[in-house]
Every structure is written in structure tokens, then in C-alpha cells.
Design an enzyme around this catalytic site. Structure first.
Site, mmCIF file in Angstrom:
data_model
loop_
_atom_site.group_PDB
_atom_site.id
_atom_site.type_symbol
_atom_site.label_atom_id
_atom_site.label_comp_id
_atom_site.label_asym_id
_atom_site.label_seq_id
_atom_site.Cartn_x
_atom_site.Cartn_y
_atom_site.Cartn_z
ATOM 1 N N ARG A 59 0.788 -1.327 0.055
ATOM 2 C CA ARG A 59 0.035 -0.026 -0.124
ATOM 3 C C ARG A 59 0.906 1.140 0.050
ATOM 4 O O ARG A 59 0.525 2.093 -0.696
ATOM 5 C CB ARG A 59 -1.085 0.049 1.197
ATOM 6 C CG ARG A 59 -1.930 -1.182 1.375
ATOM 7 C CD ARG A 59 -3.198 -1.315 0.575
ATOM 8 N NE ARG A 59 -3.796 0.269 1.287
ATOM 9 C CZ ARG A 59 -4.868 0.832 0.662
ATOM 10 N NH1 ARG A 59 -5.123 0.497 -0.661
ATOM 11 N NH2 ARG A 59 -5.594 1.708 1.147
ATOM 12 N N HIS A 109 -6.244 8.776 11.353
ATOM 13 C CA HIS A 109 -5.946 7.115 11.107
ATOM 14 C C HIS A 109 -4.640 6.943 11.169
ATOM 15 O O HIS A 109 -4.192 6.000 10.552
ATOM 16 C CB HIS A 109 -6.956 6.549 10.212
ATOM 17 C CG HIS A 109 -8.309 6.340 10.517
ATOM 18 N ND1 HIS A 109 -9.328 6.070 10.266
ATOM 19 C CD2 HIS A 109 -8.825 6.511 11.909
ATOM 20 C CE1 HIS A 109 -10.570 5.866 10.487
ATOM 21 N NE2 HIS A 109 -10.257 6.328 11.754
ATOM 22 N N CYS A 136 15.335 1.543 13.533
ATOM 23 C CA CYS A 136 14.869 3.075 13.755
ATOM 24 C C CYS A 136 15.865 3.924 13.680
ATOM 25 O O CYS A 136 16.937 3.643 14.496
ATOM 26 C CB CYS A 136 13.911 2.810 15.372
ATOM 27 S SG CYS A 136 13.802 4.421 15.900
ATOM 28 N N ALA A 219 -16.518 13.192 -6.054
ATOM 29 C CA ALA A 219 -15.959 14.256 -5.328
ATOM 30 C C ALA A 219 -15.156 15.188 -6.228
ATOM 31 O O ALA A 219 -14.951 16.286 -5.730
ATOM 32 C CB ALA A 219 -14.870 13.520 -4.360
HETATM 33 P P1 OAD Z 1 -15.182 3.491 2.681
HETATM 34 O O1 OAD Z 1 -14.680 2.521 1.834
HETATM 35 O O2 OAD Z 1 -15.989 2.678 3.838
HETATM 36 O O3 OAD Z 1 -16.264 4.449 1.989
HETATM 37 C C1 OAD Z 1 -15.920 5.281 1.050
HETATM 38 C C2 OAD Z 1 -17.168 6.014 0.651
HETATM 39 O O4 OAD Z 1 -16.952 6.973 -0.561
HETATM 40 C C3 OAD Z 1 -18.194 5.480 0.243
HETATM 41 O O5 OAD Z 1 -19.381 6.084 0.929
HETATM 42 C C4 OAD Z 1 -18.446 5.546 -1.341
HETATM 43 O O6 OAD Z 1 -19.914 5.575 -1.884
HETATM 44 C C5 OAD Z 1 -17.906 7.097 -1.424
HETATM 45 N N1 OAD Z 1 -17.210 7.174 -2.770
HETATM 46 C C6 OAD Z 1 -16.466 6.117 -3.587
HETATM 47 N N2 OAD Z 1 -15.943 6.822 -4.626
HETATM 48 C C7 OAD Z 1 -16.413 8.315 -4.485
HETATM 49 C C8 OAD Z 1 -16.175 9.278 -5.337
HETATM 50 N N3 OAD Z 1 -15.330 9.289 -6.514
HETATM 51 N N4 OAD Z 1 -16.597 10.781 -4.758
HETATM 52 C C9 OAD Z 1 -17.033 10.688 -3.730
HETATM 53 N N5 OAD Z 1 -17.292 9.562 -2.922
HETATM 54 C C10 OAD Z 1 -17.156 8.375 -3.379
HETATM 55 O O7 OAD Z 1 -14.101 4.617 3.371
HETATM 56 P P2 OAD Z 1 -13.967 5.182 4.731
HETATM 57 O O8 OAD Z 1 -15.455 5.674 5.034
HETATM 58 O O9 OAD Z 1 -12.943 6.272 4.605
HETATM 59 O O10 OAD Z 1 -9.847 2.900 8.777
HETATM 60 O O11 OAD Z 1 -13.671 4.022 5.449
HETATM 61 C C11 OAD Z 1 -13.359 4.646 7.013
HETATM 62 C C12 OAD Z 1 -12.265 3.713 7.517
HETATM 63 O O12 OAD Z 1 -12.404 2.257 7.342
HETATM 64 C C13 OAD Z 1 -10.937 3.895 7.103
HETATM 65 O O13 OAD Z 1 -10.392 5.011 7.345
HETATM 66 C C14 OAD Z 1 -10.131 2.726 7.493
HETATM 67 C C15 OAD Z 1 -11.382 1.744 7.145
HETATM 68 O O14 OAD Z 1 -11.327 0.609 7.606
HETATM 69 C C16 OAD Z 1 -8.558 2.449 9.385
HETATM 70 O O15 OAD Z 1 -8.084 1.710 8.610
HETATM 71 C C17 OAD Z 1 -8.631 2.636 10.670
#
Ligand code: OAD
Length: 236
Positions: A59, A109, A136, A219
Site C-alpha cells: 500500500r 488514522h 529505527c 468528489a
Molecule cells: P469506505 O470505503 O467505507 O467508504 C468510501 C465512501 O466513499 C463510500 O460511501 C463511497 O460511496 C464513497 N465514494 C466512492 N467513490 C467516490 C467518489 N469518487 N467521490 C465521492 N465519494 C466516493 O471508506 P471510509 O469511510 O474512508 O480505517 O472508511 C473509514 C475507515 O474504514 C478507513 O479510514 C479505514 C477503514 O477501515 C482504518 O483503517 C482504521
């Protein structure tokens, strides 16, 4: 008249989707390809460090190939030009906000491009792999791990986030599904603090009903349009 002065913006994986970085949920999302329990928990790291380090090495390498998109650039412009307080709280571990020029960015995060030493607690900027257990730079111990918050760990800098939320007149959520707390609860916190709430997302998030307004679309289109509105003073 624009009554909004202080803004908190929460971003999630959706803002980086058009840069070619996988989101977590939904078809083809990262958590469909890998089980969270295998790669994103402290227990997984204790059980199989090689697997976890290899996953994050991939990643870390991948994000360095990606470029910010118009949504990151628009937020960076707002950051530069907005006269009031502004904080971009991102759940993303990529550095695309910063590479677009964003300055007031908080990574709740963690960050892919940091390594965290579990021996001396120092954080170092890290662009290469961790699989070969490098020393480190601070203490010389081979005890570096990705500086990414795993499930079951506490997100970073929550006090700063809540301090900004207390002063915010507007809370905007961009590209996040609202599935992971505490970030998913920010919209309710913002409402109880009487801030206006706006969601910009491809589809309705889990907490969509809590927002005063939801705009649906990519977005790269929604964010630049909203930023221009804000800078023109047309926000309500
Ligand atoms: P998700 O994958 O859960 O959600 C992504 C969101 O972005 C969804 O609601 C999609 O509909 C939307 N989306 C996709 N493409 C898009 C675009 N081009 N424009 C606008 N919106 C779009 O990701 P997060 O909500 O960021 O945590 O997930 C939250 C956390 O869950 C992450 O930070 C990570 C994950 O597990 C950790 O790793 C601790």
C-alpha cells in the site's frame, strides 16, 4: 452575508478513489480483498507480522504512484484562501491532501508514509519497505511498524478534533461511508453543537439522515463546486 467562519471537513477514502486508490467497502473494496482481522489489527501483527508488513509495504508503494485529484486541489485552495479557522480531518492514510498543497490537515488514522517505533515511540518519515525490519533512525532497534491506526486502537489527536468541532459553524463530510467510529459520529456531534452539516458523497452514507444537506456525485466534481461557492460567499 456569510455567517460561516470556522469549518471542519472530514474526508474518507472516497476523496482518493478518483486518484486510483481503492476504497474499503463496497464492490472491489479493500476489505473485500483482505480480511480486516488478518491485516489491520494489533492481534494480526502479533500473529503474522510478515503478512501485515507486506500488506502495508504494498500500500505504501502504491500510494506513492498516485496523484491528487481535483477534489484534493480544491480543498487545498480553500485551505489557502479561507480566512476563518479550517481543519481537514482525514481518515485517509495517503498524503494526497498534502501533495495537493493542503496544510491544515490532521490524519486521525495515521499515515502510510510514517513508521512508528514501538521501542522508543518515535515516528519517522518512511517511504520504503518495512518487511526487512530496518533499524529505527532514533534508537536503532528493529521495532518499526506502520504508523496506521488499526482496529481496536485509538484514533489520533481526538482532543484537537473536538476542539475544532466546538468552534465550527460548518461540518462537511466528503467521501466516507460513515461506518467507522468515532469519525462516523462527528456529524451528530456537530449537530448537537449547532453547526450546519453537509455531506458530499457518491451515495448516501450510513449517517446520511443526520446531515442538513446531502449532495451526491463524484468528489472531483462536487468538491470544487462547493469550494467555489464558499469562496464566493454564497454559503448559507
Ligand atoms: P469506505 O470505503 O467505507 O467508504 C468510501 C465512501 O466513499 C463510500 O460511501 C463511497 O460511496 C464513497 N465514494 C466512492 N467513490 C467516490 C467518489 N469518487 N467521490 C465521492 N465519494 C466516493 O471508506 P471510509 O469511510 O474512508 O480505517 O472508511 C473509514 C475507515 O474504514 C478507513 O479510514 C479505514 C477503514 O477501515 C482504518 O483503517 C482504521
Amino acid at each position: 452575508m456569510n455567517a460561516i467562519r470556522n469549518i471542519v471537513i472530514l474526508t474518507g477514502a472516497g476523496i482518493s478513489a478518483e486518484s486510483g486508490i481503492d476504497t474499503f467497502r463496497g464492490g472491489g473494496g479493500l476489505w473485500e480483498q483482505h480480511r480486516v482481522e488478518d491485516v489491520a489489527t494489533p492481534e494480526a501483527f502479533a500473529r503474522d507480522p510478515e503478512l501485515v508488513l507486506r500488506f502495508y509495504d504494498m500500500r505504501r508503494a502504491a500510494i506513492q504512484e498516485k496523484q491528487p485529484n481535483p477534489a484534493h486541489f480544491a480543498l487545498a485552495k480553500l485551505d489557502r484562501e479561507w480566512p476563518g479557522d479550517l481543519l481537514i480531518v482525514t481518515q485517509n492514510v495517503d498524503d494526497l491532501h498534502e501533495r495537493a498543497g493542503g496544510r491544515r490537515v490532521l490524519h486521525m488514522h495515521g499515515e502510510h508514509l510514517n513508521a512508528w517505533c514501538t521501542a522508543c515511540d518515535e515516528r519517522s518519515r518512511w517511504t520504503g519497505p518495512l518487511i526487512d525490519r530496518p533499524a529505527c533512525p532514533g534508537c536503532g532497534e528493529a521495532a518499526l511498524r506502520p504508523d496506521v491506526v488499526w482496529f481496536g486502537e485509538m484514533p489520533y489527536r481526538m482532543e484537537e478534533i473536538y476542539a475544532a468541532m466546538r468552534d465550527a459553524h460548518l461540518f462537511v463530510s466528503i467521501g466516507t461511508s460513515g461506518a467507522v467510529y468515532p469519525a462516523a459520529g462527528f456529524v451528530r456531534d456537530a449537530r448537537s453543537l449547532r453547526a450546519r452539516t453537509l455531506e458530499l458523497n457518491l451515495e448516501r452514507s450510513h449517517g446520511s439522515g443526520w446531515f442538513d444537506e446531502t449532495r451526491l456525485g463524484p468528489a472531483s466534481e462536487l468538491v470544487p463546486a462547493w469550494v467555489e461557492e464558499m469562496l464566493a460567499g454564497n454559503a448559507n
